[in-house]
Design a protein around this motif. Structure first.
Motif, PDB file in Angstrom:
ATOM      1  N   MET A  83      -2.702  -6.729   3.758  1.00  0.00           N
ATOM      2  CA  MET A  83      -1.951  -6.071   2.694  1.00  0.00           C
ATOM      3  C   MET A  83      -1.177  -4.899   3.285  1.00  0.00           C
ATOM      4  O   MET A  83      -1.783  -3.933   3.753  1.00  0.00           O
ATOM      5  CB  MET A  83      -2.901  -5.579   1.596  1.00  0.00           C
ATOM      6  CG  MET A  83      -3.790  -6.678   1.034  1.00  0.00           C
ATOM      7  SD  MET A  83      -4.817  -6.117  -0.338  1.00  0.00           S
ATOM      8  CE  MET A  83      -5.898  -4.982   0.512  1.00  0.00           C
ATOM      9  N   ASN A  84       0.130  -5.022   3.273  1.00  0.00           N
ATOM     10  CA  ASN A  84       1.011  -3.967   3.775  1.00  0.00           C
ATOM     11  C   ASN A  84       1.703  -3.249   2.621  1.00  0.00           C
ATOM     12  O   ASN A  84       1.781  -3.766   1.507  1.00  0.00           O
ATOM     13  CB  ASN A  84       2.063  -4.560   4.705  1.00  0.00           C
ATOM     14  CG  ASN A  84       1.477  -5.068   6.006  1.00  0.00           C
ATOM     15  OD1 ASN A  84       0.543  -4.487   6.550  1.00  0.00           O
ATOM     16  ND2 ASN A  84       2.035  -6.157   6.513  1.00  0.00           N
ATOM     17  N   SER A  85       2.232  -2.085   2.930  1.00  0.00           N
ATOM     18  CA  SER A  85       3.013  -1.311   1.953  1.00  0.00           C
ATOM     19  C   SER A  85       2.290  -1.219   0.614  1.00  0.00           C
ATOM     20  O   SER A  85       2.877  -1.491  -0.448  1.00  0.00           O
ATOM     21  CB  SER A  85       4.394  -1.957   1.772  1.00  0.00           C
ATOM     22  OG  SER A  85       5.074  -2.044   2.998  1.00  0.00           O
ATOM     23  N   LEU A  86       1.052  -0.836   0.661  1.00  0.00           N
ATOM     24  CA  LEU A  86       0.240  -0.805  -0.560  1.00  0.00           C
ATOM     25  C   LEU A  86       0.776   0.204  -1.560  1.00  0.00           C
ATOM     26  O   LEU A  86       1.305   1.268  -1.194  1.00  0.00           O
ATOM     27  CB  LEU A  86      -1.210  -0.509  -0.208  1.00  0.00           C
ATOM     28  CG  LEU A  86      -1.967  -1.718   0.362  1.00  0.00           C
ATOM     29  CD1 LEU A  86      -3.232  -1.291   1.079  1.00  0.00           C
ATOM     30  CD2 LEU A  86      -2.289  -2.700  -0.759  1.00  0.00           C
ATOM     31  N   LYS A  87       0.629  -0.146  -2.827  1.00  0.00           N
ATOM     32  CA  LYS A  87       1.097   0.679  -3.935  1.00  0.00           C
ATOM     33  C   LYS A  87      -0.084   1.028  -4.835  1.00  0.00           C
ATOM     34  O   LYS A  87      -1.081   0.300  -4.860  1.00  0.00           O
ATOM     35  CB  LYS A  87       2.130  -0.100  -4.756  1.00  0.00           C
ATOM     36  CG  LYS A  87       3.302  -0.625  -3.958  1.00  0.00           C
ATOM     37  CD  LYS A  87       4.204  -1.480  -4.838  1.00  0.00           C
ATOM     38  CE  LYS A  87       5.380  -2.031  -4.045  1.00  0.00           C
ATOM     39  NZ  LYS A  87       6.265  -2.872  -4.897  1.00  0.00           N
ATOM     40  N   PRO A  88       0.035   2.095  -5.607  1.00  0.00           N
ATOM     41  CA  PRO A  88      -1.064   2.429  -6.525  1.00  0.00           C
ATOM     42  C   PRO A  88      -1.411   1.273  -7.472  1.00  0.00           C
ATOM     43  O   PRO A  88      -2.595   1.104  -7.813  1.00  0.00           O
ATOM     44  CB  PRO A  88      -0.505   3.628  -7.294  1.00  0.00           C
ATOM     45  CG  PRO A  88       0.414   4.283  -6.310  1.00  0.00           C
ATOM     46  CD  PRO A  88       1.057   3.146  -5.570  1.00  0.00           C
ATOM     47  N   GLU A  89      -0.427   0.486  -7.844  1.00  0.00           N
ATOM     48  CA  GLU A  89      -0.707  -0.631  -8.750  1.00  0.00           C
ATOM     49  C   GLU A  89      -1.452  -1.783  -8.071  1.00  0.00           C
ATOM     50  O   GLU A  89      -1.846  -2.747  -8.736  1.00  0.00           O
ATOM     51  CB  GLU A  89       0.595  -1.160  -9.376  1.00  0.00           C
ATOM     52  CG  GLU A  89       1.696  -1.476  -8.384  1.00  0.00           C
ATOM     53  CD  GLU A  89       2.688  -0.334  -8.242  1.00  0.00           C
ATOM     54  OE1 GLU A  89       2.253   0.847  -8.161  1.00  0.00           O
ATOM     55  OE2 GLU A  89       3.909  -0.631  -8.192  1.00  0.00           O
ATOM     56  N   ASP A  90      -1.668  -1.698  -6.769  1.00  0.00           N
ATOM     57  CA  ASP A  90      -2.504  -2.677  -6.083  1.00  0.00           C
ATOM     58  C   ASP A  90      -3.986  -2.337  -6.204  1.00  0.00           C
ATOM     59  O   ASP A  90      -4.837  -3.120  -5.764  1.00  0.00           O
ATOM     60  CB  ASP A  90      -2.135  -2.744  -4.599  1.00  0.00           C
ATOM     61  CG  ASP A  90      -0.740  -3.284  -4.360  1.00  0.00           C
ATOM     62  OD1 ASP A  90      -0.034  -2.733  -3.487  1.00  0.00           O
ATOM     63  OD2 ASP A  90      -0.339  -4.243  -5.058  1.00  0.00           O
TER      64      ASP A  90
END
Length: 116
Positions: A83-90
């Protein structure tokens, strides 16, 4: 006894990366399609990655396409999720799933939290 054990979750900042692993035993891993699902609080469980058996075809929903990569190592009975470029919505509990027609197995889940 069938076992699917996820690992690799944790707390990361937005933009960072994590790799989840799901080590399996007790069934013929190479015959099963493998999937990663996630479930955020108050939301339904959603599929985030799928990989087939022989041709290792992969599929992702638009929400993670280009950022997540699923792979499998049949010699180790293990499936991975990069998982790259993780976002808070992940942020969610991530579950490993093995599927073969009417047979389906689940892991216990691993928490991924993305916060600044």
């Amino acid at each position: 006894q069938v076992k699917l054990v996820e690992s690799g979750g944790g707390l990361v900042r937005p933009g960072e990366s994590l790799t989840l692993s799901c080590k399996t035993s007790g069934f013929n891993f190479s015959r099963y399609a493998m999937r990663w699902y996630r479930q955020a609080p108050g939301k339904e469980r959603e599929l985030v990655a799928h990989i087939t058996t022989v041709d290792t075809y992969t599929h992702y929903p638009e929400s993670v396409k280009g950022r997540f990569t699923i792979s499998r190592d049949n010699s180790k009975n293990t499936v991975y999720l990069l998982m790259n470029s993780l976002k808070p919505e992940d942020t969610a509990v991530y579950f490993c799933n093995a599927w073969l027609f009417d047979q389906e197995y689940w892991g216990q889940g691993t928490q991924v939290t993305v916060t600044a």
